[in-house]
Write a protein that holds these residues in place. Structure first.
Motif, PDB file in Angstrom:
ATOM      1  N   ALA A 178      10.644  -1.481  -7.523  1.00 54.63           N
ATOM      2  CA  ALA A 178       9.706  -0.363  -7.683  1.00 54.63           C
ATOM      3  C   ALA A 178       8.565  -0.662  -8.675  1.00 54.63           C
ATOM      4  O   ALA A 178       7.403  -0.365  -8.375  1.00 54.63           O
ATOM      5  CB  ALA A 178      10.452   0.901  -8.095  1.00 54.63           C
ATOM      6  N   PRO A 179       8.838  -1.260  -9.861  1.00 57.78           N
ATOM      7  CA  PRO A 179       7.732  -1.538 -10.781  1.00 57.78           C
ATOM      8  C   PRO A 179       6.670  -2.465 -10.181  1.00 57.78           C
ATOM      9  O   PRO A 179       5.472  -2.292 -10.449  1.00 57.78           O
ATOM     10  CB  PRO A 179       8.429  -2.220 -11.969  1.00 57.78           C
ATOM     11  N   GLU A 180       7.101  -3.422  -9.344  1.00 56.77           N
ATOM     12  CA  GLU A 180       6.141  -4.328  -8.693  1.00 56.77           C
ATOM     13  C   GLU A 180       5.280  -3.555  -7.701  1.00 56.77           C
ATOM     14  O   GLU A 180       4.058  -3.748  -7.631  1.00 56.77           O
ATOM     15  CB  GLU A 180       6.887  -5.444  -7.962  1.00 56.77           C
ATOM     16  N   VAL A 181       5.924  -2.671  -6.939  1.00 54.44           N
ATOM     17  CA  VAL A 181       5.184  -1.874  -5.955  1.00 54.44           C
ATOM     18  C   VAL A 181       4.186  -0.972  -6.671  1.00 54.44           C
ATOM     19  O   VAL A 181       3.020  -0.869  -6.266  1.00 54.44           O
ATOM     20  CB  VAL A 181       6.151  -1.012  -5.104  1.00 54.44           C
ATOM     21  N   ILE A 182       4.628  -0.332  -7.741  1.00 56.48           N
ATOM     22  CA  ILE A 182       3.765   0.597  -8.486  1.00 56.48           C
ATOM     23  C   ILE A 182       2.545  -0.122  -9.050  1.00 56.48           C
ATOM     24  O   ILE A 182       1.420   0.372  -8.961  1.00 56.48           O
ATOM     25  CB  ILE A 182       4.566   1.290  -9.605  1.00 56.48           C
ATOM     26  N   ALA A 183       2.765  -1.305  -9.610  1.00 56.70           N
ATOM     27  CA  ALA A 183       1.650  -2.076 -10.173  1.00 56.70           C
ATOM     28  C   ALA A 183       0.613  -2.397  -9.094  1.00 56.70           C
ATOM     29  O   ALA A 183      -0.604  -2.288  -9.331  1.00 56.70           O
ATOM     30  CB  ALA A 183       2.174  -3.365 -10.803  1.00 56.70           C
ATOM     31  N   GLU A 184       1.083  -2.770  -7.898  1.00 54.79           N
ATOM     32  CA  GLU A 184       0.167  -3.099  -6.801  1.00 54.79           C
ATOM     33  C   GLU A 184      -0.514  -1.849  -6.249  1.00 54.79           C
ATOM     34  O   GLU A 184      -1.697  -1.875  -5.897  1.00 54.79           O
ATOM     35  CB  GLU A 184       0.928  -3.826  -5.683  1.00 54.79           C
ATOM     36  N   LEU A 185       0.235  -0.753  -6.156  1.00 53.80           N
ATOM     37  CA  LEU A 185      -0.365   0.498  -5.685  1.00 53.80           C
ATOM     38  C   LEU A 185      -1.493   0.940  -6.609  1.00 53.80           C
ATOM     39  O   LEU A 185      -2.546   1.401  -6.160  1.00 53.80           O
ATOM     40  CB  LEU A 185       0.702   1.602  -5.604  1.00 53.80           C
ATOM     41  N   ARG A 186      -1.276   0.795  -7.905  1.00 50.47           N
ATOM     42  CA  ARG A 186      -2.302   1.186  -8.876  1.00 50.47           C
ATOM     43  C   ARG A 186      -3.523   0.268  -8.780  1.00 50.47           C
ATOM     44  O   ARG A 186      -4.640   0.671  -9.102  1.00 50.47           O
ATOM     45  CB  ARG A 186      -1.725   1.180 -10.288  1.00 50.47           C
ATOM     46  N   ARG A 187      -3.287  -0.952  -8.345  1.00 52.82           N
ATOM     47  CA  ARG A 187      -4.409  -1.901  -8.191  1.00 52.82           C
ATOM     48  C   ARG A 187      -5.252  -1.559  -6.953  1.00 52.82           C
ATOM     49  O   ARG A 187      -6.474  -1.524  -7.027  1.00 52.82           O
ATOM     50  CB  ARG A 187      -3.871  -3.327  -8.083  1.00 52.82           C
ATOM     51  N   VAL A 188      -4.583  -1.304  -5.810  1.00 52.13           N
ATOM     52  CA  VAL A 188      -5.326  -1.060  -4.565  1.00 52.13           C
ATOM     53  C   VAL A 188      -5.841   0.375  -4.452  1.00 52.13           C
ATOM     54  O   VAL A 188      -6.796   0.634  -3.736  1.00 52.13           O
ATOM     55  CB  VAL A 188      -4.468  -1.393  -3.317  1.00 52.13           C
ATOM     56  N   HIS A 189      -5.185   1.306  -5.164  1.00 48.36           N
ATOM     57  CA  HIS A 189      -5.580   2.723  -5.078  1.00 48.36           C
ATOM     58  C   HIS A 189      -5.347   3.402  -6.427  1.00 48.36           C
ATOM     59  O   HIS A 189      -4.414   4.187  -6.606  1.00 48.36           O
ATOM     60  CB  HIS A 189      -4.760   3.399  -3.971  1.00 48.36           C
ATOM     61  N   PRO A 190      -6.203   3.110  -7.407  1.00 49.89           N
ATOM     62  CA  PRO A 190      -6.006   3.613  -8.779  1.00 49.89           C
ATOM     63  C   PRO A 190      -5.965   5.138  -8.883  1.00 49.89           C
ATOM     64  O   PRO A 190      -5.335   5.674  -9.796  1.00 49.89           O
ATOM     65  CB  PRO A 190      -7.224   3.049  -9.535  1.00 49.89           C
ATOM     66  N   ALA A 191      -6.619   5.833  -7.973  1.00 50.73           N
ATOM     67  CA  ALA A 191      -6.685   7.287  -8.066  1.00 50.73           C
ATOM     68  C   ALA A 191      -5.417   7.972  -7.560  1.00 50.73           C
ATOM     69  O   ALA A 191      -5.202   9.156  -7.817  1.00 50.73           O
ATOM     70  CB  ALA A 191      -7.890   7.807  -7.276  1.00 50.73           C
ATOM     71  N   GLY A 192      -4.579   7.255  -6.835  1.00 49.62           N
ATOM     72  CA  GLY A 192      -3.375   7.853  -6.266  1.00 49.62           C
ATOM     73  C   GLY A 192      -2.350   8.208  -7.332  1.00 49.62           C
ATOM     74  O   GLY A 192      -2.157   7.463  -8.299  1.00 49.62           O
ATOM     75  N   ARG A 193      -1.695   9.340  -7.170  1.00 42.91           N
ATOM     76  CA  ARG A 193      -0.631   9.750  -8.086  1.00 42.91           C
ATOM     77  C   ARG A 193       0.696   9.330  -7.472  1.00 42.91           C
ATOM     78  O   ARG A 193       0.982   9.648  -6.313  1.00 42.91           O
ATOM     79  CB  ARG A 193      -0.641  11.268  -8.301  1.00 42.91           C
ATOM     80  N   ILE A 197       1.586   9.584  -3.623  1.00 42.34           N
ATOM     81  CA  ILE A 197       2.474   8.603  -2.999  1.00 42.34           C
ATOM     82  C   ILE A 197       3.884   8.898  -3.478  1.00 42.34           C
ATOM     83  O   ILE A 197       4.171   8.839  -4.677  1.00 42.34           O
ATOM     84  CB  ILE A 197       2.076   7.163  -3.375  1.00 42.34           C
ATOM     85  N   LEU A 198       4.757   9.258  -2.542  1.00 45.98           N
ATOM     86  CA  LEU A 198       6.156   9.527  -2.855  1.00 45.98           C
ATOM     87  C   LEU A 198       6.925   8.244  -2.560  1.00 45.98           C
ATOM     88  O   LEU A 198       7.019   7.809  -1.407  1.00 45.98           O
ATOM     89  CB  LEU A 198       6.656  10.692  -1.999  1.00 45.98           C
ATOM     90  N   LEU A 199       7.463   7.618  -3.596  1.00 43.22           N
ATOM     91  CA  LEU A 199       7.985   6.251  -3.490  1.00 43.22           C
ATOM     92  C   LEU A 199       9.476   6.172  -3.787  1.00 43.22           C
ATOM     93  O   LEU A 199       9.924   6.585  -4.860  1.00 43.22           O
ATOM     94  CB  LEU A 199       7.211   5.360  -4.480  1.00 43.22           C
ATOM     95  N   ASP A 200      10.234   5.629  -2.854  1.00 39.26           N
ATOM     96  CA  ASP A 200      11.668   5.418  -3.080  1.00 39.26           C
ATOM     97  C   ASP A 200      11.852   4.390  -4.194  1.00 39.26           C
ATOM     98  O   ASP A 200      11.118   3.398  -4.270  1.00 39.26           O
ATOM     99  CB  ASP A 200      12.323   4.921  -1.783  1.00 39.26           C
ATOM    100  N   LEU A 201      12.841   4.614  -5.055  1.00 40.51           N
ATOM    101  CA  LEU A 201      13.085   3.697  -6.180  1.00 40.51           C
ATOM    102  C   LEU A 201      13.604   2.350  -5.700  1.00 40.51           C
ATOM    103  O   LEU A 201      13.330   1.317  -6.302  1.00 40.51           O
ATOM    104  CB  LEU A 201      14.096   4.334  -7.144  1.00 40.51           C
ATOM    105  N   ARG A 202      14.356   2.354  -4.587  1.00 38.56           N
ATOM    106  CA  ARG A 202      14.976   1.124  -4.108  1.00 38.56           C
ATOM    107  C   ARG A 202      14.486   0.786  -2.707  1.00 38.56           C
ATOM    108  O   ARG A 202      14.878   1.414  -1.728  1.00 38.56           O
ATOM    109  CB  ARG A 202      16.498   1.275  -4.113  1.00 38.56           C
ATOM    110  N   LEU A 203      13.636  -0.213  -2.624  1.00 36.72           N
ATOM    111  CA  LEU A 203      13.114  -0.678  -1.345  1.00 36.72           C
ATOM    112  C   LEU A 203      13.698  -2.057  -1.028  1.00 36.72           C
ATOM    113  O   LEU A 203      14.082  -2.795  -1.941  1.00 36.72           O
ATOM    114  CB  LEU A 203      11.585  -0.735  -1.393  1.00 36.72           C
ATOM    115  N   PRO A 204      13.753  -2.433   0.254  1.00 35.28           N
ATOM    116  CA  PRO A 204      14.433  -3.674   0.621  1.00 35.28           C
ATOM    117  C   PRO A 204      13.725  -4.967   0.211  1.00 35.28           C
ATOM    118  O   PRO A 204      14.364  -6.009   0.086  1.00 35.28           O
ATOM    119  CB  PRO A 204      14.538  -3.578   2.148  1.00 35.28           C
ATOM    120  N   ASP A 205      12.402  -4.900  -0.018  1.00 33.35           N
ATOM    121  CA  ASP A 205      11.671  -6.155  -0.237  1.00 33.35           C
ATOM    122  C   ASP A 205      11.086  -6.340  -1.634  1.00 33.35           C
ATOM    123  O   ASP A 205      10.783  -7.450  -2.052  1.00 33.35           O
ATOM    124  CB  ASP A 205      10.542  -6.289   0.784  1.00 33.35           C
ATOM    125  N   MET A 206      10.903  -5.253  -2.397  1.00 34.99           N
ATOM    126  CA  MET A 206      10.266  -5.355  -3.706  1.00 34.99           C
ATOM    127  C   MET A 206      10.904  -4.364  -4.672  1.00 34.99           C
ATOM    128  O   MET A 206      11.420  -3.328  -4.260  1.00 34.99           O
ATOM    129  CB  MET A 206       8.756  -5.052  -3.614  1.00 34.99           C
TER     130      MET A 206
END
Length: 204
Positions: A61-76, A50-59
């Motif tokens: 980055a640390p919040e997004v990363i925490a949720e991504l790790r929850r829904v898809h723990p295997a994703g890098r 997952i290539l993730l922009d540091l600055r998103l309009p709604d959340m």
């Protein structure tokens, strides 16, 4: 190797697809413009990267990363940013990102860096933290472990023990133990003195 690109700028999403043409083994399987859509799409597509922009309009980055790790723990997760925002990048890495690259990276360098991440390495563009080499030397001299240093650094940012525990995923008692150990190694009587000594030693 499937890739999900998260960025609110269409030109960046299209650009990454073009950059990844350097490696036919990598395929962009989807994109997202916001943190919430990224979390949903990651859960659906289960991309390898997952290539993730540091600055998103709604959340943040640390919040997004925490949720991504929850829904898809295997994703890098690799943060992709135009800004060498030290605090933002550190917060993203502390939240579980596996690397951070600047958006002006060449296509071949991007592919090489992503391959390193897939091997389990943490890859950070050296231009983001140019003084990290000096800090590593100072860390070695201090005798602090990486965990002790991490806890001390978060304390220096003004975080309380419960907040540090939440940031790192450690138990509160464990945070207290690491902090006390760091104080002892630095010869400090309290966290304020420890932060001062760590700063003088080039650790912070």
């Amino acid at each position: 190797m499937t890739v999900l690109v998260v960025d609110d700028h269409p030109v960046v999403r299209d650009g990454v697809s073009l950059l990844l043409r350097y490696d036919p083994a990598m395929t962009v399987v989807g994109s997202a413009e916001t943190g919430r859509s990224a979390i949903r799409r990651a859960g659906e597509l289960k991309p390898v990267l997952i290539l993730l922009d540091l600055r998103l309009p709604d959340m943040l980055a640390p919040e997004v990363i925490a949720e991504l790790r929850r829904v898809h723990p295997a994703g890098r997760i690799v943060v992709f940013t135009a800004h060498g925002d030290h605090q933002g990048v550190r917060a993203a890495l502390d939240s579980g990102a596996h690397g951070c690259l600047l958006k002006d990276v060449a296509g071949t360098d991007l592919v090489a860096a992503l391959r390193q991440v897939l091997k389990g390495e943490r890859v950070v563009d050296p231009r983001i933290f140019p003084d990290d080499g000096q800090r590593s030397d100072a860390l070695a001299r201090s005798g602090l472990t990486r965990r002790e240093y991490e806890v001390l650094r978060l304390a220096a940012q003004g975080q309380t023990n419960p907040e540090i525990a939440e940031s790192t995923g450690l138990a509160r008692n464990t945070v207290k133990t690491y902090l006390q150990s760091a104080l002892h190694k630095l010869g400090a009587r309290n966290r304020v003195e420890a932060i001062g000594k760590a700063s003088e030693a080039g650790l912070l």
